[in-house]
Design a protein around this motif. Structure first.
Motif, PDB file in Angstrom:
ATOM      1  N   LEU A 152      14.475  -0.690   1.106  1.00 14.32           N
ATOM      2  CA  LEU A 152      15.382  -1.727   1.599  1.00 14.32           C
ATOM      3  C   LEU A 152      15.248  -1.994   3.090  1.00 14.32           C
ATOM      4  O   LEU A 152      15.853  -2.948   3.588  1.00 14.32           O
ATOM      5  CB  LEU A 152      16.834  -1.333   1.281  1.00 14.32           C
ATOM      6  CG  LEU A 152      17.165  -1.156  -0.206  1.00 14.32           C
ATOM      7  CD1 LEU A 152      18.576  -0.621  -0.369  1.00 14.32           C
ATOM      8  CD2 LEU A 152      17.011  -2.473  -0.946  1.00 14.32           C
TER       9      LEU A 152
ATOM     10  N   THR B  51      16.266  -5.742   3.752  1.00 18.32           N
ATOM     11  CA  THR B  51      15.326  -6.794   3.398  1.00 18.32           C
ATOM     12  C   THR B  51      15.448  -7.070   1.907  1.00 18.32           C
ATOM     13  O   THR B  51      15.342  -6.147   1.090  1.00 18.32           O
ATOM     14  CB  THR B  51      13.884  -6.384   3.732  1.00 18.32           C
ATOM     15  OG1 THR B  51      13.783  -6.145   5.141  1.00 18.32           O
ATOM     16  CG2 THR B  51      12.906  -7.475   3.347  1.00 18.32           C
ATOM     17  N   LEU B  52      15.671  -8.322   1.567  1.00 21.63           N
ATOM     18  CA  LEU B  52      15.793  -8.735   0.167  1.00 21.63           C
ATOM     19  C   LEU B  52      14.634  -9.673  -0.140  1.00 21.63           C
ATOM     20  O   LEU B  52      14.621 -10.820   0.306  1.00 21.63           O
ATOM     21  CB  LEU B  52      17.128  -9.444  -0.075  1.00 21.63           C
ATOM     22  CG  LEU B  52      17.388  -9.903  -1.516  1.00 21.63           C
ATOM     23  CD1 LEU B  52      17.535  -8.695  -2.439  1.00 21.63           C
ATOM     24  CD2 LEU B  52      18.645 -10.764  -1.587  1.00 21.63           C
ATOM     25  N   GLY B  53      13.659  -9.175  -0.908  1.00 20.57           N
ATOM     26  CA  GLY B  53      12.463  -9.979  -1.119  1.00 20.57           C
ATOM     27  C   GLY B  53      11.761 -10.193   0.205  1.00 20.57           C
ATOM     28  O   GLY B  53      11.340  -9.246   0.857  1.00 20.57           O
TER      29      GLY B  53
ATOM     30  N   VAL C 280      25.219  -8.597  -1.743  1.00 23.19           N
ATOM     31  CA  VAL C 280      24.410  -8.974  -0.588  1.00 23.19           C
ATOM     32  C   VAL C 280      24.979 -10.221   0.059  1.00 23.19           C
ATOM     33  O   VAL C 280      25.446 -11.124  -0.637  1.00 23.19           O
ATOM     34  CB  VAL C 280      22.946  -9.241  -1.019  1.00 23.19           C
ATOM     35  CG1 VAL C 280      22.133  -9.803   0.143  1.00 23.19           C
ATOM     36  CG2 VAL C 280      22.304  -7.965  -1.535  1.00 23.19           C
TER      37      VAL C 280
ATOM     38  N   ARG D 100      16.159 -14.413  -9.832  1.00 20.33           N
ATOM     39  CA  ARG D 100      16.079 -14.594  -8.387  1.00 20.33           C
ATOM     40  C   ARG D 100      16.916 -15.802  -7.979  1.00 20.33           C
ATOM     41  O   ARG D 100      17.201 -16.680  -8.787  1.00 20.33           O
ATOM     42  CB  ARG D 100      14.623 -14.802  -7.940  1.00 20.33           C
ATOM     43  CG  ARG D 100      13.750 -13.588  -8.064  1.00 20.33           C
ATOM     44  CD  ARG D 100      12.396 -13.821  -7.409  1.00 20.33           C
ATOM     45  NE  ARG D 100      11.627 -14.838  -8.100  1.00 20.33           N
ATOM     46  CZ  ARG D 100      10.719 -14.586  -9.030  1.00 20.33           C
ATOM     47  NH1 ARG D 100      10.493 -13.342  -9.389  1.00 20.33           N
ATOM     48  NH2 ARG D 100      10.049 -15.567  -9.593  1.00 20.33           N
TER      49      ARG D 100
ATOM     50  N   THR E 149      11.474 -17.514  -1.319  1.00 19.05           N
ATOM     51  CA  THR E 149      12.463 -16.953  -2.247  1.00 19.05           C
ATOM     52  C   THR E 149      11.838 -16.453  -3.538  1.00 19.05           C
ATOM     53  O   THR E 149      12.558 -16.020  -4.445  1.00 19.05           O
ATOM     54  CB  THR E 149      13.541 -17.998  -2.583  1.00 19.05           C
ATOM     55  OG1 THR E 149      12.920 -19.165  -3.163  1.00 19.05           O
ATOM     56  CG2 THR E 149      14.309 -18.408  -1.341  1.00 19.05           C
TER      57      THR E 149
ATOM     58  N   ASP F  24       9.846 -10.646  -5.653  1.00 15.56           N
ATOM     59  CA  ASP F  24      10.723  -9.790  -6.446  1.00 15.56           C
ATOM     60  C   ASP F  24      11.635  -8.978  -5.533  1.00 15.56           C
ATOM     61  O   ASP F  24      11.282  -8.644  -4.397  1.00 15.56           O
ATOM     62  CB  ASP F  24       9.895  -8.841  -7.314  1.00 15.56           C
ATOM     63  CG  ASP F  24       9.160  -9.568  -8.428  1.00 15.56           C
ATOM     64  OD1 ASP F  24       9.643 -10.639  -8.847  1.00 15.56           O
ATOM     65  OD2 ASP F  24       8.105  -9.081  -8.867  1.00 15.56           O
ATOM     66  N   TYR F  25      12.806  -8.611  -6.044  1.00 11.86           N
ATOM     67  CA  TYR F  25      13.745  -7.798  -5.291  1.00 11.86           C
ATOM     68  C   TYR F  25      13.436  -6.314  -5.514  1.00 11.86           C
ATOM     69  O   TYR F  25      12.845  -5.936  -6.534  1.00 11.86           O
ATOM     70  CB  TYR F  25      15.172  -8.106  -5.722  1.00 11.86           C
ATOM     71  CG  TYR F  25      15.581  -9.553  -5.530  1.00 11.86           C
ATOM     72  CD1 TYR F  25      15.071 -10.301  -4.473  1.00 11.86           C
ATOM     73  CD2 TYR F  25      16.457 -10.173  -6.408  1.00 11.86           C
ATOM     74  CE1 TYR F  25      15.437 -11.623  -4.295  1.00 11.86           C
ATOM     75  CE2 TYR F  25      16.831 -11.500  -6.234  1.00 11.86           C
ATOM     76  CZ  TYR F  25      16.317 -12.222  -5.184  1.00 11.86           C
ATOM     77  OH  TYR F  25      16.674 -13.529  -5.006  1.00 11.86           O
TER      78      TYR F  25
ATOM     79  N   LYS G  63      17.989  -7.782 -10.256  1.00 18.87           N
ATOM     80  CA  LYS G  63      17.985  -9.184 -10.654  1.00 18.87           C
ATOM     81  C   LYS G  63      19.286  -9.837 -10.188  1.00 18.87           C
ATOM     82  O   LYS G  63      20.362  -9.243 -10.296  1.00 18.87           O
ATOM     83  CB  LYS G  63      17.868  -9.322 -12.174  1.00 18.87           C
ATOM     84  CG  LYS G  63      16.633  -8.654 -12.776  1.00 18.87           C
ATOM     85  CD  LYS G  63      15.352  -9.308 -12.320  1.00 18.87           C
ATOM     86  CE  LYS G  63      14.129  -8.690 -12.984  1.00 18.87           C
ATOM     87  NZ  LYS G  63      12.857  -9.281 -12.486  1.00 18.87           N
ATOM     88  N   ALA G  64      19.168 -11.039  -9.672  1.00 17.61           N
ATOM     89  CA  ALA G  64      20.363 -11.762  -9.226  1.00 17.61           C
ATOM     90  C   ALA G  64      21.160 -12.225 -10.439  1.00 17.61           C
ATOM     91  O   ALA G  64      20.614 -12.825 -11.370  1.00 17.61           O
ATOM     92  CB  ALA G  64      19.955 -12.948  -8.370  1.00 17.61           C
TER      93      ALA G  64
ATOM     94  N   LEU H  59      23.674  -8.568  -7.461  1.00 19.72           N
ATOM     95  CA  LEU H  59      22.460  -8.138  -8.140  1.00 19.72           C
ATOM     96  C   LEU H  59      22.745  -6.915  -8.998  1.00 19.72           C
ATOM     97  O   LEU H  59      23.582  -6.075  -8.638  1.00 19.72           O
ATOM     98  CB  LEU H  59      21.356  -7.801  -7.129  1.00 19.72           C
ATOM     99  CG  LEU H  59      20.977  -8.904  -6.148  1.00 19.72           C
ATOM    100  CD1 LEU H  59      21.466  -8.533  -4.756  1.00 19.72           C
ATOM    101  CD2 LEU H  59      19.476  -9.131  -6.122  1.00 19.72           C
TER     102      LEU H  59
END
Length: 232
Positions: free
Chosen positions: A45, A78-80, A111, A164, A195, A198-199, A204-205, A219
């Motif tokens: 992260l 950091t997200l993606g 988030v 996403r 965007t 992948d996270y 998954k959002a 998520l």
């Protein structure tokens, strides 16, 4: 006649030493667990991630190599491909492995992407999309980008797609007129690129919402692996 008193003193001293040793061992175990988990989560992260360990004594957790749950918070995660987001996550049923890594059974995260991160994410480094301001409408659920010098604006709407969050371009104007198709395609392509990653942790959002200060995302994830020290 003094022997009973001496026996009590020796016993009390032994108990104190035992308690002291146990306390030191517990602190050492908790420090080791915290350091190891912080490193593993940080590789996933980003830096400046705080980890709180839930559950019982750390000595027992370390011996069993299992934690009921850990709570992770960060103001610069950091997200993606989106940096500097605020994150609070709970990782359930964490099991430690021999490669300074671990596995997690379930993860839930909340988030918030602040306006500044949205601006950085949408601004093109080549200067062809110089975003100078981000306006958020929590009633219309839209994000409006203002371009430098009153050049124009672009209105975006967040959507969920394949787990996403994507930003769909609803409207774009240049100098008060509808933007040419080439400009619209370039903006949408830029947004899709930023965007589409992948996270972490297989998240998954599941929900997205525009607020007065940014974009909030919920998520959820199932079984996943924390990266070990051998991974970049």
């Amino acid at each position: 006649m003094f022997r009973p008193h001496r026996a009590v003193s020796v016993t009390a001293t032994a108990l104190v030493l035992l308690l002291l040793t146990t306390t030191v061992a517990e602190l050492a175990a908790r420090t080791l667990l915290h350091s190891r988990l912080s490193a593993a989560v940080g590789r996933t992260l980003g830096k400046d991630t705080d980890v709180d360990i839930d559950g019982g004594p750390a000595l027992l957790d370390l011996f069993e190599r299992h934690l009921d749950a850990i709570t992770v918070t960060s103001g610069h995660a950091t997200l993606g491909q989106i940096p500097d987001v605020s994150l609070q996550a709970r990782l359930d049923d964490v099991r430690l492995t021999g490669d300074h890594s671990g596995t997690v059974a379930r993860t839930h995260a909340d988030v918030e992407i602040p306006a500044a991160s949205l601006q950085n994410m949408t601004t093109q480094t080549d200067g062809r999309l110089p975003v100078t301001d981000v306006r958020l409408d929590d009633q219309a659920d839209t994000i409006t980008l203002d371009l430098q010098g009153g050049l124009g604006r672009a209105t975006l709407q967040p959507r969920l797609q394949d787990g996403r969050v994507t930003l769909r371009l609803d409207d774009a104007e240049i100098l008060g007129s509808p933007a040419p198709a080439a400009v619209v395609d370039r903006i949408q392509h830029r947004l899709t690129d930023r965007t589409n990653a992948d996270y972490p942790l297989g998240l998954k959002a599941t929900a997205v919402d525009v607020t007065s200060t940014g974009l909030t995302i919920t998520l959820d994830g199932g079984p996943a692996r924390l990266p070990g020290t051998t991974q970049a």
